[in-house]
Scaffold this active site. Structure first.
Site, PDB file in Angstrom:
ATOM      1  N   ARG A 138      40.377  56.167 103.598  1.00 11.43           N
ATOM      2  CA  ARG A 138      39.618  55.177 104.387  1.00 11.43           C
ATOM      3  C   ARG A 138      38.364  55.772 105.038  1.00 11.43           C
ATOM      4  O   ARG A 138      37.878  55.270 106.058  1.00 11.43           O
ATOM      5  CB  ARG A 138      40.489  54.526 105.458  1.00 11.43           C
ATOM      6  CG  ARG A 138      41.663  53.760 104.880  1.00 11.43           C
ATOM      7  CD  ARG A 138      42.187  52.743 105.864  1.00 11.43           C
ATOM      8  NE  ARG A 138      43.280  51.994 105.292  1.00 11.43           N
ATOM      9  CZ  ARG A 138      44.563  52.299 105.464  1.00 11.43           C
ATOM     10  NH1 ARG A 138      44.911  53.336 106.201  1.00 11.43           N
ATOM     11  NH2 ARG A 138      45.486  51.559 104.904  1.00 11.43           N
ATOM     12  N   LYS A 160      23.538  54.339 101.258  1.00 13.07           N
ATOM     13  CA  LYS A 160      23.948  53.367 100.240  1.00 13.07           C
ATOM     14  C   LYS A 160      24.724  54.111  99.152  1.00 13.07           C
ATOM     15  O   LYS A 160      24.214  55.083  98.585  1.00 13.07           O
ATOM     16  CB  LYS A 160      22.728  52.677  99.624  1.00 13.07           C
ATOM     17  CG  LYS A 160      22.159  51.578 100.484  1.00 13.07           C
ATOM     18  CD  LYS A 160      21.093  50.795  99.727  1.00 13.07           C
ATOM     19  CE  LYS A 160      20.514  49.689 100.589  1.00 13.07           C
ATOM     20  NZ  LYS A 160      19.368  49.009  99.930  1.00 13.07           N
ATOM     21  N   GLU A 202       8.466  56.953  93.778  1.00 18.27           N
ATOM     22  CA  GLU A 202       9.134  56.562  95.030  1.00 18.27           C
ATOM     23  C   GLU A 202       8.406  57.153  96.240  1.00 18.27           C
ATOM     24  O   GLU A 202       8.457  56.598  97.332  1.00 18.27           O
ATOM     25  CB  GLU A 202      10.603  57.017  95.021  1.00 18.27           C
ATOM     26  CG  GLU A 202      11.459  56.357  93.939  1.00 18.27           C
ATOM     27  CD  GLU A 202      12.012  54.984  94.333  1.00 18.27           C
ATOM     28  OE1 GLU A 202      11.788  54.529  95.478  1.00 18.27           O
ATOM     29  OE2 GLU A 202      12.662  54.360  93.476  1.00 18.27           O
ATOM     30  N   LYS A 244      11.670  56.871 105.527  1.00 15.05           N
ATOM     31  CA  LYS A 244      12.944  56.198 105.249  1.00 15.05           C
ATOM     32  C   LYS A 244      13.888  56.319 106.440  1.00 15.05           C
ATOM     33  O   LYS A 244      14.565  55.350 106.806  1.00 15.05           O
ATOM     34  CB  LYS A 244      13.591  56.757 103.973  1.00 15.05           C
ATOM     35  CG  LYS A 244      14.916  56.059 103.690  1.00 15.05           C
ATOM     36  CD  LYS A 244      15.325  56.017 102.256  1.00 15.05           C
ATOM     37  CE  LYS A 244      16.612  55.206 102.119  1.00 15.05           C
ATOM     38  NZ  LYS A 244      17.100  55.151 100.758  1.00 15.05           N
ATOM     39  N   GLU A 254      20.326  46.708 106.209  1.00  9.46           N
ATOM     40  CA  GLU A 254      19.358  45.870 105.501  1.00  9.46           C
ATOM     41  C   GLU A 254      19.426  44.403 105.926  1.00  9.46           C
ATOM     42  O   GLU A 254      19.471  43.493 105.100  1.00  9.46           O
ATOM     43  CB  GLU A 254      19.540  46.002 103.980  1.00  9.46           C
ATOM     44  CG  GLU A 254      18.283  45.634 103.227  1.00  9.46           C
ATOM     45  CD  GLU A 254      18.321  46.034 101.749  1.00  9.46           C
ATOM     46  OE1 GLU A 254      18.583  47.212 101.460  1.00  9.46           O
ATOM     47  OE2 GLU A 254      18.079  45.160 100.921  1.00  9.46           O
ATOM     48  N   ARG A 258      14.674  46.947 106.222  1.00  8.49           N
ATOM     49  CA  ARG A 258      15.035  47.904 105.167  1.00  8.49           C
ATOM     50  C   ARG A 258      14.687  47.364 103.778  1.00  8.49           C
ATOM     51  O   ARG A 258      14.471  48.130 102.838  1.00  8.49           O
ATOM     52  CB  ARG A 258      16.525  48.282 105.259  1.00  8.49           C
ATOM     53  CG  ARG A 258      16.914  49.362 104.256  1.00  8.49           C
ATOM     54  CD  ARG A 258      18.242  50.012 104.553  1.00  8.49           C
ATOM     55  NE  ARG A 258      18.554  51.004 103.530  1.00  8.49           N
ATOM     56  CZ  ARG A 258      19.527  51.873 103.592  1.00  8.49           C
ATOM     57  NH1 ARG A 258      20.319  51.913 104.628  1.00  8.49           N
ATOM     58  NH2 ARG A 258      19.737  52.743 102.606  1.00  8.49           N
ATOM     59  N   ASN A 262      12.418  48.161  99.065  1.00  9.04           N
ATOM     60  CA  ASN A 262      12.532  47.634  97.706  1.00  9.04           C
ATOM     61  C   ASN A 262      11.184  47.193  97.139  1.00  9.04           C
ATOM     62  O   ASN A 262      11.139  46.446  96.163  1.00  9.04           O
ATOM     63  CB  ASN A 262      13.512  46.452  97.686  1.00  9.04           C
ATOM     64  CG  ASN A 262      14.925  46.905  97.954  1.00  9.04           C
ATOM     65  OD1 ASN A 262      15.365  47.922  97.423  1.00  9.04           O
ATOM     66  ND2 ASN A 262      15.630  46.186  98.800  1.00  9.04           N
ATOM     67  N   HIS A 265      10.650  46.588  93.441  1.00 10.83           N
ATOM     68  CA  HIS A 265      11.971  46.533  92.791  1.00 10.83           C
ATOM     69  C   HIS A 265      12.270  45.183  92.146  1.00 10.83           C
ATOM     70  O   HIS A 265      12.953  45.149  91.132  1.00 10.83           O
ATOM     71  CB  HIS A 265      13.070  46.906  93.787  1.00 10.83           C
ATOM     72  CG  HIS A 265      13.151  48.387  94.057  1.00 10.83           C
ATOM     73  ND1 HIS A 265      12.103  49.111  94.576  1.00 10.83           N
ATOM     74  CD2 HIS A 265      14.159  49.281  93.866  1.00 10.83           C
ATOM     75  CE1 HIS A 265      12.466  50.376  94.708  1.00 10.83           C
ATOM     76  NE2 HIS A 265      13.700  50.511  94.277  1.00 10.83           N
ATOM     77  N   HIS A 269      13.032  45.666  88.484  1.00  5.59           N
ATOM     78  CA  HIS A 269      14.389  45.460  87.959  1.00  5.59           C
ATOM     79  C   HIS A 269      14.378  44.542  86.747  1.00  5.59           C
ATOM     80  O   HIS A 269      15.179  44.712  85.821  1.00  5.59           O
ATOM     81  CB  HIS A 269      15.299  44.854  89.044  1.00  5.59           C
ATOM     82  CG  HIS A 269      15.879  45.886  89.968  1.00  5.59           C
ATOM     83  ND1 HIS A 269      16.323  45.583  91.237  1.00  5.59           N
ATOM     84  CD2 HIS A 269      16.099  47.209  89.809  1.00  5.59           C
ATOM     85  CE1 HIS A 269      16.764  46.678  91.819  1.00  5.59           C
ATOM     86  NE2 HIS A 269      16.638  47.683  90.976  1.00  5.59           N
ATOM     87  N   HIS A 283      14.105  54.313  86.168  1.00  4.90           N
ATOM     88  CA  HIS A 283      14.038  53.491  87.385  1.00  4.90           C
ATOM     89  C   HIS A 283      12.710  53.699  88.136  1.00  4.90           C
ATOM     90  O   HIS A 283      12.039  52.731  88.519  1.00  4.90           O
ATOM     91  CB  HIS A 283      15.236  53.802  88.287  1.00  4.90           C
ATOM     92  CG  HIS A 283      15.172  53.067  89.596  1.00  4.90           C
ATOM     93  ND1 HIS A 283      15.299  51.700  89.693  1.00  4.90           N
ATOM     94  CD2 HIS A 283      14.943  53.504  90.866  1.00  4.90           C
ATOM     95  CE1 HIS A 283      15.165  51.327  90.950  1.00  4.90           C
ATOM     96  NE2 HIS A 283      14.955  52.406  91.688  1.00  4.90           N
TER      97      HIS A 283
END
Ligand code: GLY
Length: 386
Positions: A138, A160, A202, A244, A254, A258, A262, A265, A269, A283
């Site tokens: 956990r 993330k 990035e 960041k 987010e 945040r 993206n 993106h 994507h 990517h």
């Protein structure tokens, strides 16, 4: 007796200068240490984080050949017992089957909650190890030693973690912050140039989304960064991590700001999806071209100075990144298929597409008013088939 775990390792005496960026999240705050020749000193940095001199390393078969020995030697030097697990390199490993294998192995190694698992690798290893740490007993502690430029400036920071689902990338995961990040500029020397360029996209993203002065600096110094001039790349990584860390500290989950991370993106994507998430388009390359489109679309809406859009496109092109549709995959894309793919984006909210658009370099915002009808002629003008 309560054991105190030091979460702020000091610099070893006589070590080359390194920079420390703090991710300020209350009791879950942690440091990112950035500099040269750090992997060989990892034992010094990691020892104070451990409640007992024992850890485990999760890496992949590529990084296992290039950097694992250095880390193992560093841990030996600090008297830290360790075991290592090698996962097959590549995005295909980011699945439930690998996650289960990792969790079983960690339990076999008798890893306890207060132990600190080491993720040594790029985004796949960071995401998999982080997610395993999030669910093992956990919630177990972990730290990141990112070995790609993209992981150093993005995926290793901010907590993330995820595996891919059959319906899409990163759809099953958790927010679970690492306890420490060690970003060694020297490990970047073994990266293929294409991967280095994709990571650089990035870095440009941080300038484009919120720091015009940093974008100016990158225009002048980008080639030195990509040539891995130590001072330049360490500055670019540190500046990216600072950007960041500040956003994550304000909006860890987010709920708002945040999402600016993206930038590029939603467009990107769609191209990744239509090219099969593989070698045809990395990517970072998709993010580069996605940023070009986000700025061009903002200029098309009359919100952004077209000169800023042109500057961004020119810098990415000069760095060997895709900056026009002809340079993405085989260059042939159906405008409707692109819009359909954008509708599957994770940022879609109540059925509405959300885009990160720009008022100029360093000034971006979340737009919720973009319609397929507005996108269609824009994408066709950019080279997509009607
Ligand atoms: N890679 C975007 C984020 O961490 O939010």
């Amino acid at each position: 007796m309560t054991q105190t775990i030091n979460t702020s390792p000091a610099q070893p005496a006589g070590s080359p200068a390194s920079e420390i960026v703090r991710v300020a999240l209350g009791t879950r705050s942690y440091d990112i240490v950035i500099g040269a020749d750090l992997l060989a000193q990892a034992g010094h940095y990691i020892a104070p984080l451990l409640p007992r001199p024992k850890t485990v390393i999760i890496t992949d078969t590529n990084v296992g050949e290039t950097h694992l020995k250095t880390l193992q030697t560093a841990l030996d030097g600090a008297g830290i017992e360790h075991a290592s697990l090698l996962v097959p390199a590549g995005e295909a490993s980011k699945n439930f089957a690998q996650l289960e294998k990792i969790c079983d192995w960690l339990l076999e190694q008798k890893i306890e909650r207060e132990d600190c698992i080491i993720a040594l690798g790029g985004g796949v290893i960071g995401d998999l190890t982080g997610f395993a740490a999030a669910i093992l007993r956990r919630g177990t502690r972990f730290l990141q030693i990112p070995t790609t430029l993209l992981a150093q400036v993005d995926s290793s920071i901010g907590g993330k973690t995820a595996v891919n689902a059959s319906l899409g990338k990163n759809l099953i995961g958790a927010f679970h912050q690492p306890d420490f990040v060690l970003a060694d500029m020297d490990v970047l020397k073994t990266l293929p140039p294409r991967e280095l360029r994709a990571g650089y996209a990035e870095i440009v993203k941080y300038g484009a989304l919120g720091d015009r002065a940093f974008f100016d600096w990158l225009e002048t110094n980008g080639q030195k960064v990509m040539a891995l001039d130590t001072k330049s790349v360490a500055h670019a990584v540190a500046q990216s991590c600072r950007a960041k860390a500040a956003i994550v500290a304000r909006d860890e989950r987010e709920a708002g700001e945040r999402a600016l991370l993206n930038l590029g993106h939603t467009f990107g994507h769609a191209f990744e999806k239509l090219t099969g998430y593989g070698e045809a388009l990395l990517h970072g390359e998709a993010v580069a071209y996605g940023m070009v489109l986000a700025f061009a679309f903002s200029a098309h809406r009359g919100e952004c100075d077209p000169q800023d859009a042109t500057r961004l496109q020119a810098h990415l092109a000069a760095c060997g990144l895709p900056a026009s549709m002809a340079q993405v995959g085989n260059g042939a894309f159906d405008a409707q298929a692109l819009i359909e793919a954008m509708g599957q984006d994770k940022k879609v909210k109540a059925g509405k597409m959300r885009f990160i658009l720009a008022r100029g370099l360093g000034d971006t915002y979340i737009a919720e008013d973009v319609t397929p009808e507005a996108l269609l002629p824009f994408l066709i003008a950019q080279g997509a088939r009607a």
